[in-house]
Each structure stands twice: as structure tokens, then as C-alpha cells.
Design a protein around this motif. Structure first.
Motif, PDB file in Angstrom:
ATOM      1  N   LEU A 144       0.828  -1.197   0.000  1.00 44.68           N
ATOM      2  CA  LEU A 144       0.000   0.000   0.000  1.00 44.68           C
ATOM      3  C   LEU A 144       0.870   1.257   0.000  1.00 44.68           C
ATOM      4  CD1 LEU A 144      -2.664   1.553   0.290  1.00 44.68           C
ATOM      5  CD2 LEU A 144      -2.501   1.209   2.766  1.00 44.68           C
ATOM      6  N   ALA A 145       1.898   1.267   0.836  1.00 42.26           N
ATOM      7  CA  ALA A 145       2.788   2.428   0.917  1.00 42.26           C
ATOM      8  C   ALA A 145       3.425   2.707  -0.432  1.00 42.26           C
ATOM      9  CB  ALA A 145       3.858   2.196   1.978  1.00 42.26           C
ATOM     10  N   TYR A 146       3.880   1.657  -1.096  1.00 42.23           N
ATOM     11  CA  TYR A 146       4.530   1.835  -2.402  1.00 42.23           C
ATOM     12  C   TYR A 146       3.520   2.305  -3.456  1.00 42.23           C
ATOM     13  CZ  TYR A 146       7.040   0.904  -6.705  1.00 42.23           C
ATOM     14  OH  TYR A 146       7.627   1.035  -7.934  1.00 42.23           O
ATOM     15  N   ASP A 147       2.334   1.702  -3.455  1.00 43.20           N
ATOM     16  CA  ASP A 147       1.307   2.080  -4.437  1.00 43.20           C
ATOM     17  C   ASP A 147       0.975   3.566  -4.345  1.00 43.20           C
ATOM     18  OD1 ASP A 147       1.165  -0.476  -5.391  1.00 43.20           O
ATOM     19  OD2 ASP A 147      -0.635  -1.027  -4.251  1.00 43.20           O
ATOM     20  N   VAL A 148       0.934   4.084  -3.132  1.00 44.23           N
ATOM     21  CA  VAL A 148       0.582   5.496  -2.939  1.00 44.23           C
ATOM     22  C   VAL A 148       1.769   6.415  -3.232  1.00 44.23           C
ATOM     23  CG1 VAL A 148      -0.113   7.240  -1.245  1.00 44.23           C
ATOM     24  CG2 VAL A 148      -1.219   4.998  -1.249  1.00 44.23           C
ATOM     25  N   LEU A 149       2.916   6.107  -2.651  1.00 37.69           N
ATOM     26  CA  LEU A 149       4.056   7.014  -2.746  1.00 37.69           C
ATOM     27  C   LEU A 149       4.750   6.989  -4.099  1.00 37.69           C
ATOM     28  CD1 LEU A 149       5.655   6.535   0.792  1.00 37.69           C
ATOM     29  CD2 LEU A 149       3.956   8.205   0.035  1.00 37.69           C
ATOM     30  N   SER A 150       4.506   5.955  -4.890  1.00 35.77           N
ATOM     31  CA  SER A 150       5.110   5.886  -6.218  1.00 35.77           C
ATOM     32  C   SER A 150       4.245   6.557  -7.282  1.00 35.77           C
ATOM     33  CB  SER A 150       5.360   4.427  -6.623  1.00 35.77           C
ATOM     34  OG  SER A 150       4.141   3.710  -6.693  1.00 35.77           O
ATOM     35  N   ASP A 151       3.046   6.962  -6.887  1.00 33.31           N
ATOM     36  CA  ASP A 151       2.120   7.638  -7.799  1.00 33.31           C
ATOM     37  C   ASP A 151       2.034   9.106  -7.393  1.00 33.31           C
ATOM     38  OD1 ASP A 151      -0.748   8.717  -8.400  1.00 33.31           O
ATOM     39  OD2 ASP A 151      -0.564   6.956  -9.704  1.00 33.31           O
ATOM     40  N   ASP A 152       2.364  10.013  -8.310  1.00 36.05           N
ATOM     41  CA  ASP A 152       2.427  11.444  -7.982  1.00 36.05           C
ATOM     42  C   ASP A 152       1.102  11.973  -7.436  1.00 36.05           C
ATOM     43  OD1 ASP A 152       5.066  11.562  -8.740  1.00 36.05           O
ATOM     44  OD2 ASP A 152       4.639  12.219 -10.791  1.00 36.05           O
ATOM     45  N   GLY A 153       0.005  11.603  -8.083  1.00 38.70           N
ATOM     46  CA  GLY A 153      -1.295  12.096  -7.649  1.00 38.70           C
ATOM     47  C   GLY A 153      -1.689  11.584  -6.281  1.00 38.70           C
ATOM     48  N   GLU A 198      -7.686   3.861   0.028  1.00 36.19           N
ATOM     49  CA  GLU A 198      -8.062   2.644   0.742  1.00 36.19           C
ATOM     50  C   GLU A 198      -8.496   2.964   2.162  1.00 36.19           C
ATOM     51  OE1 GLU A 198      -5.583  -1.078   2.431  1.00 36.19           O
ATOM     52  OE2 GLU A 198      -5.635  -0.939   0.244  1.00 36.19           O
ATOM     53  N   ARG A 199      -7.779   3.884   2.819  1.00 35.64           N
ATOM     54  CA  ARG A 199      -8.120   4.268   4.195  1.00 35.64           C
ATOM     55  C   ARG A 199      -9.489   4.937   4.239  1.00 35.64           C
ATOM     56  NH1 ARG A 199      -5.663   6.381   8.947  1.00 35.64           N
ATOM     57  NH2 ARG A 199      -7.376   6.630  10.426  1.00 35.64           N
ATOM     58  N   ALA A 200      -9.750   5.812   3.259  1.00 35.48           N
ATOM     59  CA  ALA A 200     -11.039   6.489   3.219  1.00 35.48           C
ATOM     60  C   ALA A 200     -12.165   5.488   3.032  1.00 35.48           C
ATOM     61  CB  ALA A 200     -11.046   7.531   2.097  1.00 35.48           C
ATOM     62  N   SER A 201     -11.934   4.493   2.162  1.00 33.21           N
ATOM     63  CA  SER A 201     -12.941   3.463   1.926  1.00 33.21           C
ATOM     64  C   SER A 201     -13.149   2.618   3.175  1.00 33.21           C
ATOM     65  CB  SER A 201     -12.505   2.577   0.755  1.00 33.21           C
ATOM     66  OG  SER A 201     -13.400   1.506   0.577  1.00 33.21           O
ATOM     67  N   ALA A 202     -12.046   2.253   3.843  1.00 35.26           N
ATOM     68  CA  ALA A 202     -12.141   1.445   5.057  1.00 35.26           C
ATOM     69  C   ALA A 202     -12.904   2.189   6.144  1.00 35.26           C
ATOM     70  CB  ALA A 202     -10.743   1.067   5.552  1.00 35.26           C
TER      71      ALA A 202
END
Length: 214
Positions: free
Chosen positions: A46-55, A68-72
Motif C-alpha cells: 500500500l505504501a509503495y502504491d501510494v508514494l510511487s504515484d504522484d497524484g 483505501e483508508r477512506a474506503s475502510a
């Protein structure tokens, strides 16, 4: 713990630094490896998916939340409301908040156990990879095995999502308190004293039914 902490990188880390940290940590935590940790691997992914994407990284830096956190959190709020609604309908006199905390704690243990069992089952399936060779045409054994492996991985992903919802619900409920006044429950010693008094009045204690079944 922030997503940067999960990967062990600074907030201004470059994409390459994030990628390098991810690869190193993911290899160690991968569930297929001895000593691997499915939950930790999910956090790293999860950390990589978020931090590797600029947006996604920009949104996270601004709000501190992932999609994911907002959905959870939304699912956790729905779960809490459903449990409160059930308690209201049942006119439950117990501490509603403590009851809910117990429900969540029990649910978390059950889901964690199921995830561990699913990971064990996945490892057993993966041990069959390459077991049957086919000299001509499609390898039907490999096709069936891949289907089973992918199905098990989806099960684990679903369970991991449920676990995140429960953990989010626990964080929310930690801020709640049931303020209803309740009659103090007498201690067992008080019950015993009352029972003995009644027994003496009866003249024969053996005829008295003690309230906790003695």
C-alpha cells in the motif's frame, strides 16, 4: 505510522529511493518466504502504491489519508451504525460501547486466524507449481492450479480488507463512551451473604437455590 515510515524513507524521498526500499522490504515480508508476514506485506504494498504515484502521493501528503483508508473508514462507520441499530432495537441494557469493542476484537481475531489459514493453504498450492509437465499443448494441470492460486489470493485480499475495516472501526469506537447509568451489580460475596441469610430463614440451607448454581 506514516507510509514513509512503513518504507523507512524520508518525506522528500525520490521515486528511486522509494522503489529501492519497497523491493528490499517486500522480499523480506512476502508471505511465500519463510518468516513472511501477509499483513506487513500488505502495508508495504500500500505504501509503495501510494508514494510511487504522484497524484496519490500529493493527496496523501495533504490529507494523511489514502483512498483505501477512506474506503475502510466509510465501511467501518457503516458497520458501527449497524451494530448500534441492532443494540437499540434489542433494547440492550449492557454497555453498548464495550459490547461493540468486544464484538470487534473477537471479529479481528477470527479474521486474522482465517488469513493465516488461507496463507498456509496458498503455500501448499504453490508447492505444486511445475509438478506436472506437458509435452504438447496447454498444460491443463497448470491452468487448474493457477485458477486455484488466484482464487486463494483474492480470498486473502478480501480478508485483508475486512481486517482493515475492523481496525478502523476500533479506532473510531475508542472515542465513544456509554454514559447510561446502571444499577451496580452485586459481587459474588454479596450474593453469598444474601443466600446464607435466606437459607437461615428457611431453616435448611440445602433447600435454597443459590443464584450462581451452587
Amino acid at each position: 505510522m506514516s507510509l514513509y515510515d512503513v518504507l523507512g524513507v524520508a518525506k522528500d524521498a525520490t521515486k528511486q529511493a522509494i522503489k529501492t526500499a519497497y523491493r528490499s522490504l517486500a522480499q523480506k515480508a512476502h508471505p511465500d518466504r519463510e518468516g513472511g508476514d501477509a499483513e506487513k506485506f500488505h502495508e508495504i504494498q500500500l505504501a509503495y502504491d501510494v508514494l510511487s504515484d504522484d497524484g496519490k502521493r500529493e493527496r496523501y501528503d495533504a490529507t494523511g489519508e489514502t483512498e483505501e483508508r477512506a474506503s475502510a473508514r466509510s465501511e467501518a462507520e457503516t458497520l458501527i451504525m449497524q451494530r448500534f441499530a441492532q443494540s437499540i432495537e434489542e433494547d440492550d441494557d449492557d454497555d453498548l460501547v464495550e459490547t461493540l469493542k468486544t464484538f470487534l476484537s473477537t471479529g479481528k481475531i477470527q479474521v486474522e486466524l482465517t488469513i493465516n489459514q488461507a496463507n498456509d493453504a496458498l503455500k501448499k498450492l504453490e508447492r505444486h507449481q511445475g509438478r506436472v509437465k506437458c509435452n504438447d499443448g496447454d498444460n491443463l494441470f497448470a491452468m487448474v492450479l493457477d485458477q486455484k492460486i488466484n482464487h486463494k489470493k483474492r480470498d486473502i485480499e478480501t480478508l485483508s480488507g475486512q481486517l482493515e475495516v475492523i481496525k478502523e472501526a476500533e479506532l473510531i469506537v475508542a472515542e465513544y463512551t456509554d454514559t447510561a447509568e446502571r444499577e451496580p451489580q452485586p459481587s459474588q460475596s454479596a450474593y453469598f451473604a444474601e443466600a446464607m441469610h435466606a437459607a437461615r430463614q428457611h431453616g435448611n440451607g440445602r433447600r435454597f437455590n443459590y443464584p450462581w448454581g451452587l
